[in-house]
Design a protein around this motif. Sequence first.
Motif, PDB file in Angstrom:
ATOM      1  N   LYS A  33     -11.053  40.384  -6.293  1.00  0.00           N
ATOM      2  CA  LYS A  33     -11.196  39.330  -7.298  1.00  0.00           C
ATOM      3  C   LYS A  33     -12.052  38.212  -6.710  1.00  0.00           C
ATOM      4  CE  LYS A  33      -8.467  41.384 -10.249  1.00  0.00           C
ATOM      5  NZ  LYS A  33      -8.982  41.948 -11.525  1.00  0.00           N
ATOM      6  N   ILE A  34     -13.343  38.265  -6.992  1.00  0.00           N
ATOM      7  CA  ILE A  34     -14.294  37.336  -6.401  1.00  0.00           C
ATOM      8  C   ILE A  34     -13.977  35.901  -6.815  1.00  0.00           C
ATOM      9  CG2 ILE A  34     -16.726  36.672  -6.299  1.00  0.00           C
ATOM     10  CD1 ILE A  34     -17.443  39.598  -6.782  1.00  0.00           C
ATOM     11  N   GLY A  35     -13.957  35.020  -5.820  1.00  0.00           N
ATOM     12  CA  GLY A  35     -13.734  33.609  -6.099  1.00  0.00           C
ATOM     13  C   GLY A  35     -12.289  33.190  -6.180  1.00  0.00           C
ATOM     14  N   ALA A  36     -11.351  34.096  -5.819  1.00  0.00           N
ATOM     15  CA  ALA A  36      -9.930  33.769  -5.946  1.00  0.00           C
ATOM     16  C   ALA A  36      -9.541  32.590  -5.061  1.00  0.00           C
ATOM     17  CB  ALA A  36      -9.085  34.997  -5.605  1.00  0.00           C
ATOM     18  N   HIS A  37     -10.043  32.574  -3.822  1.00  0.00           N
ATOM     19  CA  HIS A  37      -9.656  31.477  -2.933  1.00  0.00           C
ATOM     20  C   HIS A  37     -10.271  30.153  -3.382  1.00  0.00           C
ATOM     21  CE1 HIS A  37     -13.588  32.372  -1.109  1.00  0.00           C
ATOM     22  NE2 HIS A  37     -13.533  31.176  -0.568  1.00  0.00           N
ATOM     23  N   GLY A  38     -11.453  30.207  -3.966  1.00  0.00           N
ATOM     24  CA  GLY A  38     -12.071  28.997  -4.492  1.00  0.00           C
ATOM     25  C   GLY A  38     -11.280  28.413  -5.651  1.00  0.00           C
ATOM     26  N   ARG A  39     -10.739  29.285  -6.492  1.00  0.00           N
ATOM     27  CA  ARG A  39      -9.942  28.813  -7.616  1.00  0.00           C
ATOM     28  C   ARG A  39      -8.656  28.141  -7.122  1.00  0.00           C
ATOM     29  NH1 ARG A  39     -12.184  33.567  -9.825  1.00  0.00           N
ATOM     30  NH2 ARG A  39     -10.461  34.905  -9.121  1.00  0.00           N
ATOM     31  N   GLU A  46      -7.587  19.319  -7.707  1.00  0.00           N
ATOM     32  CA  GLU A  46      -7.408  18.740  -9.039  1.00  0.00           C
ATOM     33  C   GLU A  46      -6.016  18.164  -9.238  1.00  0.00           C
ATOM     34  OE1 GLU A  46     -10.585  21.431 -11.622  1.00  0.00           O
ATOM     35  OE2 GLU A  46      -8.439  21.947 -11.660  1.00  0.00           O
ATOM     36  N   ARG A  47      -5.009  18.730  -8.554  1.00  0.00           N
ATOM     37  CA  ARG A  47      -3.643  18.239  -8.694  1.00  0.00           C
ATOM     38  C   ARG A  47      -3.319  17.108  -7.718  1.00  0.00           C
ATOM     39  NH1 ARG A  47      -0.459  21.345 -12.151  1.00  0.00           N
ATOM     40  NH2 ARG A  47       0.893  19.528 -11.921  1.00  0.00           N
ATOM     41  N   GLY A  48      -4.319  16.655  -6.954  1.00  0.00           N
ATOM     42  CA  GLY A  48      -4.135  15.495  -6.103  1.00  0.00           C
ATOM     43  C   GLY A  48      -3.766  15.783  -4.669  1.00  0.00           C
ATOM     44  N   ALA A  49      -3.766  17.058  -4.257  1.00  0.00           N
ATOM     45  CA  ALA A  49      -3.423  17.401  -2.873  1.00  0.00           C
ATOM     46  C   ALA A  49      -4.628  17.164  -1.963  1.00  0.00           C
ATOM     47  CB  ALA A  49      -2.979  18.852  -2.774  1.00  0.00           C
ATOM     48  N   GLU A  50      -4.351  16.707  -0.756  1.00  0.00           N
ATOM     49  CA  GLU A  50      -5.387  16.537   0.271  1.00  0.00           C
ATOM     50  C   GLU A  50      -5.324  17.728   1.218  1.00  0.00           C
ATOM     51  OE1 GLU A  50      -6.490  13.595   4.045  1.00  0.00           O
ATOM     52  OE2 GLU A  50      -4.883  13.050   2.638  1.00  0.00           O
ATOM     53  N   ILE A  51      -6.419  18.473   1.328  1.00  0.00           N
ATOM     54  CA  ILE A  51      -6.444  19.654   2.197  1.00  0.00           C
ATOM     55  C   ILE A  51      -6.681  19.189   3.625  1.00  0.00           C
ATOM     56  CG2 ILE A  51      -7.549  21.861   2.675  1.00  0.00           C
ATOM     57  CD1 ILE A  51      -8.385  21.947  -0.274  1.00  0.00           C
ATOM     58  N   LEU A  52      -5.649  19.301   4.463  1.00  0.00           N
ATOM     59  CA  LEU A  52      -5.735  18.862   5.853  1.00  0.00           C
ATOM     60  C   LEU A  52      -6.350  19.930   6.745  1.00  0.00           C
ATOM     61  CD1 LEU A  52      -2.154  17.319   6.071  1.00  0.00           C
ATOM     62  CD2 LEU A  52      -4.308  16.082   5.730  1.00  0.00           C
ATOM     63  N   ALA A  53      -6.045  21.179   6.465  1.00  0.00           N
ATOM     64  CA  ALA A  53      -6.590  22.309   7.230  1.00  0.00           C
ATOM     65  C   ALA A  53      -6.410  23.566   6.401  1.00  0.00           C
ATOM     66  CB  ALA A  53      -5.876  22.463   8.578  1.00  0.00           C
ATOM     67  N   ASP A  73      -0.358  12.253  -3.305  1.00  0.00           N
ATOM     68  CA  ASP A  73      -0.809  11.987  -4.669  1.00  0.00           C
ATOM     69  C   ASP A  73      -0.470  13.121  -5.636  1.00  0.00           C
ATOM     70  OD1 ASP A  73      -1.954   9.544  -3.906  1.00  0.00           O
ATOM     71  OD2 ASP A  73      -3.788  10.548  -3.232  1.00  0.00           O
ATOM     72  N   VAL A  74       0.376  14.052  -5.211  1.00  0.00           N
ATOM     73  CA  VAL A  74       0.797  15.149  -6.089  1.00  0.00           C
ATOM     74  C   VAL A  74       2.042  14.719  -6.852  1.00  0.00           C
ATOM     75  CG1 VAL A  74       1.593  17.531  -6.213  1.00  0.00           C
ATOM     76  CG2 VAL A  74      -0.152  16.871  -4.535  1.00  0.00           C
ATOM     77  N   LYS A  75       1.940  14.682  -8.189  1.00  0.00           N
ATOM     78  CA  LYS A  75       3.042  14.181  -8.998  1.00  0.00           C
ATOM     79  C   LYS A  75       4.159  15.212  -9.165  1.00  0.00           C
ATOM     80  CE  LYS A  75       0.334  10.829 -11.682  1.00  0.00           C
ATOM     81  NZ  LYS A  75      -0.852  10.881 -10.822  1.00  0.00           N
ATOM     82  N   LEU A  80       2.308  22.454  -9.400  1.00  0.00           N
ATOM     83  CA  LEU A  80       1.158  22.882  -8.599  1.00  0.00           C
ATOM     84  C   LEU A  80       1.355  24.314  -8.114  1.00  0.00           C
ATOM     85  CD1 LEU A  80      -0.722  20.929  -5.859  1.00  0.00           C
ATOM     86  CD2 LEU A  80       0.195  23.168  -5.338  1.00  0.00           C
ATOM     87  N   ILE A  81       2.530  24.599  -7.590  1.00  0.00           N
ATOM     88  CA  ILE A  81       2.808  25.938  -7.059  1.00  0.00           C
ATOM     89  C   ILE A  81       2.755  26.976  -8.171  1.00  0.00           C
ATOM     90  CG2 ILE A  81       4.585  27.367  -5.999  1.00  0.00           C
ATOM     91  CD1 ILE A  81       5.453  24.816  -4.462  1.00  0.00           C
ATOM     92  N   ASN A  82       3.348  26.672  -9.312  1.00  0.00           N
ATOM     93  CA  ASN A  82       3.351  27.628 -10.426  1.00  0.00           C
ATOM     94  C   ASN A  82       1.949  27.869 -10.957  1.00  0.00           C
ATOM     95  OD1 ASN A  82       6.123  28.055 -10.371  1.00  0.00           O
ATOM     96  ND2 ASN A  82       6.542  26.356 -11.780  1.00  0.00           N
ATOM     97  N   GLN A  83       1.103  26.829 -10.956  1.00  0.00           N
ATOM     98  CA  GLN A  83      -0.274  26.996 -11.423  1.00  0.00           C
ATOM     99  C   GLN A  83      -1.039  27.931 -10.495  1.00  0.00           C
ATOM    100  OE1 GLN A  83      -2.350  23.324 -12.169  1.00  0.00           O
ATOM    101  NE2 GLN A  83      -4.289  24.335 -12.658  1.00  0.00           N
TER     102      GLN A  83
END
Length: 266
Positions: A33-39, A46-53, A73-75, A80-83
Motif C-alpha cells: 500500500k504505497i504511501g501508507a506511512h506518509g498517511r 494534523e491532530r497536533g502531535a509533535e514527532i520527536l523521532a 497539543d493533542v486534544k 488519534l489512535i482510532n484514526q
Amino acid sequence: MILSPIRGKELPFIVCAPNKMILQLSTLLDSKKIGAHGRALKVFVERGAEILASYLQAVGENIELVCFLALSDVKNIEDLINQVKGLEGVKELEIYGPYPGITVDDAHFPFTVRRGARMIVFSAERYAQVLARLRELFGSGADLILYEMGKKHGEEMANALQKMAQEAGVDLKPAQLAELMFRYLQSCGWAKFKLNIVSEEPLQATIRAEDFFEALARSEGCNLFKGELTGIFSAIYKLDIKVEEEACKARGAEACVFKVTSRQSP
C-alpha cells in the motif's frame, strides 16, 4: 576515498521532551500500500502531535513505522489512535505510554543489523573508558590483548562482508572491499575515514581516522584498531600485514594516521 558525513545520526533509544507526555507507537503497514506511512505521519501532525523521532524498518513482507510523539497539543489521544487504525494499509497498531518527559524504546529486542546479526551499543566515551581501565590494570599487556581482539574482529568482519557481497551477486575487487569496510565502520561511528591505497603490489595504504573513538582513551596508541587493520587487510589481500600508527590524536595530532604494508617474505 574520502567519506564526508553530512550530519550525525541519533538512535531513538532514549527520547526526551521536558514537560511533555510522550507516546510511542509501533504501526505495522502493508508494504504494497504505497504511501501508507506518509498517511500515518500526516494524521499525527494534523491532530497536533509533535514527532520527536521516527524510523521505518522491514518486518517480513511488511513495514513497521515507529514514532515517538509529544502529545501536548493533542486534544483526544483515543481519536488519534482510532484514526490511524482506520487508515488504508495499517495492519496492526501497538501503543506504549504515554510517559512524562522521558522514555525509552522498550518495545524492540534485540537490536539487529546485517540481516539479523545481534548488536549491543556502547557510547564511544564509555568504551574508551573501558580501554583505559584495561591499560591501567594490565599495562603494556593490554596492548597485546587489544591488538589480538581487533585482529580477529577485522578478519571476521571482512570475510562476512565479502560473503554478503557474493550472495548479492556482487564481485568486489580487494580495493573495493577495503573501501566498503571503511564505509561500514564509519557508519557504525568508529571515525571519519580517508583511505588511500597507494599500491597493491606490494601493498601500501594509509588510513586517516578523524574523531576516532579509541583515541578518547588517551593511551599511547590505538592498538585495538591496529589489530583491526591487520585483520581486515590480511583477510582481503591474503598477505602478511604490518600496521604502523604514524600519528595519534591522543598524543596531540589532528587525527590518527595508520600505514599498512605487506611484509616481505623471508
